[in-house]
Structures are given as structure tokens and as C-alpha cells.
Design an enzyme around this catalytic site. Structure first.
Site, PDB file in Angstrom:
ATOM      1  N   CYS A   1       0.873  -1.182   0.001  1.00 35.07           N
ATOM      2  CA  CYS A   1       0.179  -0.015  -0.050  1.00 35.07           C
ATOM      3  C   CYS A   1       0.847   1.298   0.036  1.00 35.07           C
ATOM      4  O   CYS A   1       0.170   2.303  -0.147  1.00 35.07           O
ATOM      5  CB  CYS A   1      -1.043   0.056   1.251  1.00 35.07           C
TER       6      CYS A   1
ATOM      7  N   HIS B   1      -1.871   8.092   6.574  1.00 35.48           N
ATOM      8  CA  HIS B   1      -2.146   6.718   6.098  1.00 35.48           C
ATOM      9  C   HIS B   1      -3.514   6.362   6.313  1.00 35.48           C
ATOM     10  O   HIS B   1      -4.429   6.075   5.364  1.00 35.48           O
ATOM     11  CB  HIS B   1      -1.221   5.561   6.117  1.00 35.48           C
TER      12      HIS B   1
ATOM     13  N   GLU C   1       0.330   4.474  13.820  1.00 34.56           N
ATOM     14  CA  GLU C   1       0.494   5.722  13.050  1.00 34.56           C
ATOM     15  C   GLU C   1       0.439   7.000  13.855  1.00 34.56           C
ATOM     16  O   GLU C   1       1.246   7.989  14.139  1.00 34.56           O
ATOM     17  CB  GLU C   1      -0.139   6.012  11.795  1.00 34.56           C
TER      18      GLU C   1
ATOM     19  N   LYS D   1      -8.822   8.095   3.118  1.00 35.46           N
ATOM     20  CA  LYS D   1      -9.565   6.877   3.003  1.00 35.46           C
ATOM     21  C   LYS D   1     -10.839   6.624   3.522  1.00 35.46           C
ATOM     22  O   LYS D   1     -11.547   5.976   3.067  1.00 35.46           O
ATOM     23  CB  LYS D   1      -8.467   5.444   3.622  1.00 35.46           C
TER      24      LYS D   1
ATOM     25  N   HIS E   1      -9.705   2.360   0.419  1.00 34.19           N
ATOM     26  CA  HIS E   1      -8.381   2.355   0.275  1.00 34.19           C
ATOM     27  C   HIS E   1      -8.040   1.487  -1.244  1.00 34.19           C
ATOM     28  O   HIS E   1      -8.421   0.564  -1.356  1.00 34.19           O
ATOM     29  CB  HIS E   1      -8.027   1.246   1.218  1.00 34.19           C
TER      30      HIS E   1
ATOM     31  N   PHE F   1       1.577  -3.568   3.828  1.00 35.11           N
ATOM     32  CA  PHE F   1       1.800  -4.996   4.418  1.00 35.11           C
ATOM     33  C   PHE F   1       3.336  -5.371   3.906  1.00 35.11           C
ATOM     34  O   PHE F   1       3.831  -4.834   3.050  1.00 35.11           O
ATOM     35  CB  PHE F   1       1.297  -5.778   3.588  1.00 35.11           C
TER      36      PHE F   1
END
Length: 407
Positions: free
Chosen positions: A161, A301, A312, A331, A336, A395
Site C-alpha cells: 500500500c 495513511h 501511526e 481513505k 483504500h 503490508f
């Protein structure tokens, strides 16, 4: 001096609209675009944020449209928009010094499902000879290079991502190294295949609020339970500042800093303290020759997963000694888009600096008490903005941070 490059063009297609301006308008409305997805009907999670009104036939004609998959069509459309926005003449540029670097998190699983079904039923001779060339991730960059006749470096970046953001950082480095004058950099992904949705659902990564889709994506909210799949593409024209000046180009913003780190912690879970996410932010700031206090906004993010948002937030709170600048989480509105998300949100960061306005985060009904951030919600917030961070994490523990600044 910072190794800054000019951003002279933007192209973007998202569930909020098929242009950068339409996407910005949708972001400023601050409402989630998730809805039931007929392509996912019958699955445990059958909602997504999807593009409406997009026709691959209109991008490339019916014949070519059948030869490549959706993520390639999206990349082509975004790249053409970006080049037009930058007022570049592709017939006149030095094609040897124009690169194409795009991020793609995966390839088109939908195509492979069809072909594997044929193979598994002993119908190998019916497997399409186009199955590989239409679907492998490098085809996004290859198709753009062929379409625009560029001869510089051309390849696809895969860092989950963070892919789109990583592509932008690599594009900046190619210009800083003197390899290219111009790089078309960004990301493209259509993450709405039934296999993708099933895999993420099995991992418990997707929100289960299928009965109320517009309430499903809720970054930093106390009741968040996962993200919503999306699709889209964004391409930025990165240009050597001297090259941009020589052609009297409009400089929208400067990409001033870039850094990437690795958690080396877990295949899918972030480090719970966000230590390497913080390290990436610090390294990007150092690369941009600026301090944390110089940043006026953070594009988070913010996926809406319990573990990711907490990690985060912890990283930001340490970086800013408990008082980070205003934060937004796109998002919440767009869903996403996986490998394209970092590029889409980088483009939104450019627009945030241009408009001097921070778009709101949707669905922040009750902020997680462990997330002590100033999250912009409800309505857009006008602000004096000179520089911003754009965070992208993926990931495998991939962390990429970009620093944008006004010219």
C-alpha cells in the site's frame, strides 16, 4: 540545498471523480463514497468505493481495451491528464530523459481467476495468450511509456500500500541524480476483484459494516473495524526545476523530501509502536532539510484498521512531542486503493497546499481516546500551509513518507 523537484502536472481518477478537480471537490464534501458493489455480491464483505462513469473503451478504443486490464486503463488515463495539465508537448520533449515509474500493489487477480478456471478444468488450449501481458504489474508503466513514447527508465514499484508513494520518491531521485528531466510517477490499482475482497475479508482487514457502507471507513474513530476496498489512479509530473523554468512551466508544488524504512516485524501487522514509521518521517524531514515544526499538515495513511491507525498515531505523537499539526485521512472518503493510495493521497496533498485548505475526515464520530491527534473533521479547514507530510505504509512493513512544500 534540498534535492527538490517541481510538481508541474496532476492526473487523477478516484471514486470521487474522474479528474483531480472532481476528486478535490468530493474530498471537501467529507462524505464516504462506499456502497454495495454488485461485482462482490454474495461475499462476506460486498461493499467498495468504485469509479463511476469510467469507460476503458473511451480511453483507448474497444480493440485495445480488451488487451489490458483495468489498472492499466486507469494508469493511462491519469498519465494523459497529468501531461496535459503540465502543458507538455510529447512530440517536442527529449524522450530519452523522460521516465515512467508507477506503483502497483498487485496484478489483476480477476483475469487470473478466469484463466486458472480454464486450466483447472483441463482446457489449457483455451487460456488466453494475453493473460500475462494484460495483467502483470509492469504493464502499467510499460503501457504509459508506449502511449506517450518515452524512452527513459520505465518500471513498476511494488511496496504494497506504499507503492504509489514509493514510485514518487524514486522518480524524484531519478531527477536529482541527473538521469531524467521529467518523470511521470504515481500509482494505479483496481482492488475490487472477488479474490482480493475474499482474501482481505478472511484476514479480518475489511470493515464488516455492510449494512451501512457509508459509515464503514472511519480512520481514528473509536469504533473502526477495518478498511473499504477502492480503486483509482494518480500520476504526477515531476520535473527538474531548471527544466521547468526553461519552459516557463507552472510549478504546483515542490516534492522536497522522501524516505522509506522497513518494520521487519510481521507480514501484515505494523509494529505496534510505529517505530519505523516514525523513523521514515524523521528521515524524510532530514532529506528535505527541514524540521518537524516546519510541517503544517499531515496526510495520514489512516486505513481505519485498529492496529494501523494506533501505530501511526503513536509515531506522530512521538515525533511532535504530543502536539502534531492538523491531520486528515482521505481513505475515510475514498476507501483504500492499495497500491494507488499513496499516489492519490500525494496528489491530494499537492491540492491541499494549493488551496490552503485541509479536507475533512469522514465518520469521525467518537475519536479513539488513545489517538490524541488534531484530526480535521466535519468541514474543510482553511489554514496557512507551507509544507506537509504524506504518509504511506504497507503490508510487509513498508513505510514511505513524502514531504511537499509550496514553491
Amino acid at each position: 540545498m534540498p534535492h527538490e523537484v517541481a510538481v508541474t502536472g496532476l492526473g487523477m481518477l478516484t471514486p470521487a471523480g474522474l479528474t483531480a478537480q472532481a476528486t478535490w471537490s468530493g474530498m471537501c464534501h467529507g462524505r464516504s463514497l462506499a456502497q454495495p458493489d454488485p461485482d462482490l455480491a454474495g461475499l462476506p464483505v460486498d461493499i467498495s468505493c468504485r469509479l463511476t462513469g469510467f469507460s476503458p473503451d473511451a480511453v483507448d478504443g474497444p480493440a485495445h481495451a480488451r488487451r489490458v486490464d483495468r489498472f492499466v486503463h486507469l494508469a493511462l488515463a491519469a498519465a494523459r491528464q497529468a501531461v496535459t495539465d503540465a502543458q507538455l508537448d510529447t512530440a517536442a520533449w527529449n524522450a530519452d530523459r523522460v521516465g515512467v515509474i508507477l506503483g502497483v500493489g498487485s496484478n489483476s487477480l480477476e483475469t487470473y481467476i478466469k484463466e486458472f478456471t480454464l486450466l483447472g478444468s483441463e482446457q489449457a488450449t483455451r487460456v488466453s495468450p494475453r493473460a500475462l501481458p494484460r495483467s502483470v504489474p509492469n504493464m502499467a508503466a510499460a503501457a504509459v511509456a508506449m502511449d506517450l513514447h518515452t524512452h527513459g527508465p520505465s518500471f513498476t514499484v511494488a511496496s504494497a500500500c506504499a507503492s504509489g508513494a514509493t514510485a514518487l520518491g524514486i522518480g524524484r531521485d531519478l531527477i536529482s541524480a541527473g538521469t531524467c528531466d521529467i518523470v511521470l510517477a504515481g500509482g494505479s490499482e483496481s482492488a475490487r476483484s472477488r479474490m482480493t475482497a475474499t482474501c482481505f475479508a478472511q484476514m479480518r482487514a475489511l470493515s464488516r459494516r455492510t449494512s451501512t457502507p457509508t459509515a464503514a471507513s472511519r480512520p481514528f474513530d473509536a469504533e473502526r473495524d477495518g478498511f473499504v476496498l477502492s480503486e483509482g489512479a494518480a500520476v504526477l509530473v515531476l520535473e527538474d526545476p531548471d527544466h521547468a523554468r526553461r519552459r516557463s512551466a507552472r510549478v504546483r508544488t515542490l516534492l522536497r523530501g522522501y524516505a522509506s524504512t522497513s518494520d521487519a516485524h510481521h507480514p501484515v501487522a505494523p509494529h505496534p509502536e510505529g517505530t519505523q514509521a516514525e523513523a521514515a518521517m524523521r528521515a524524510a524531514l532530514a532529506n528535505a532539510r527541514c524540521e518537524a515544526r516546519d510541517i503544517d499538515h499531515v496526510n495520514a495513511h489512516g486505513t481505519s484498521t485498529p492496529a494501523g491507525d494506533t501505530a501511526e498515531a503513536r509515531a506522530l505523537l512521538r515525533l511532535y512531542n504530543g502536539c502534531p499539526p492538523p491531520v486528515s485521512a482521505p481513505k475515510s472518503v475514498l476507501g483504500h486503493a492499495l497500491g494507488a493510495a499513496g499516489a492519490i493521497e500525494a496528489a491530494l496533498t499537492v491540492l491541499t497546499l494549493e488551496h490552503q485548505t485541509i479536507p475533512p475526515t469522514a465518520n469521525l464520530n467518537r475519536q479513539d481516546p488513545d489517538v490524541q491527534l488534531d484530526i480535521v473533521a466535519g468541514r474543510p479547514r482553511p489554514a496557512r500551509l507551507n509544507a506537509a507530510l504524506s504518509n504511506s505504509f504497507g503490508f510487509g512493513g513498508h513505510n514511505t513518507v513524502l514531504v511537499f512544500a509550496t514553491p
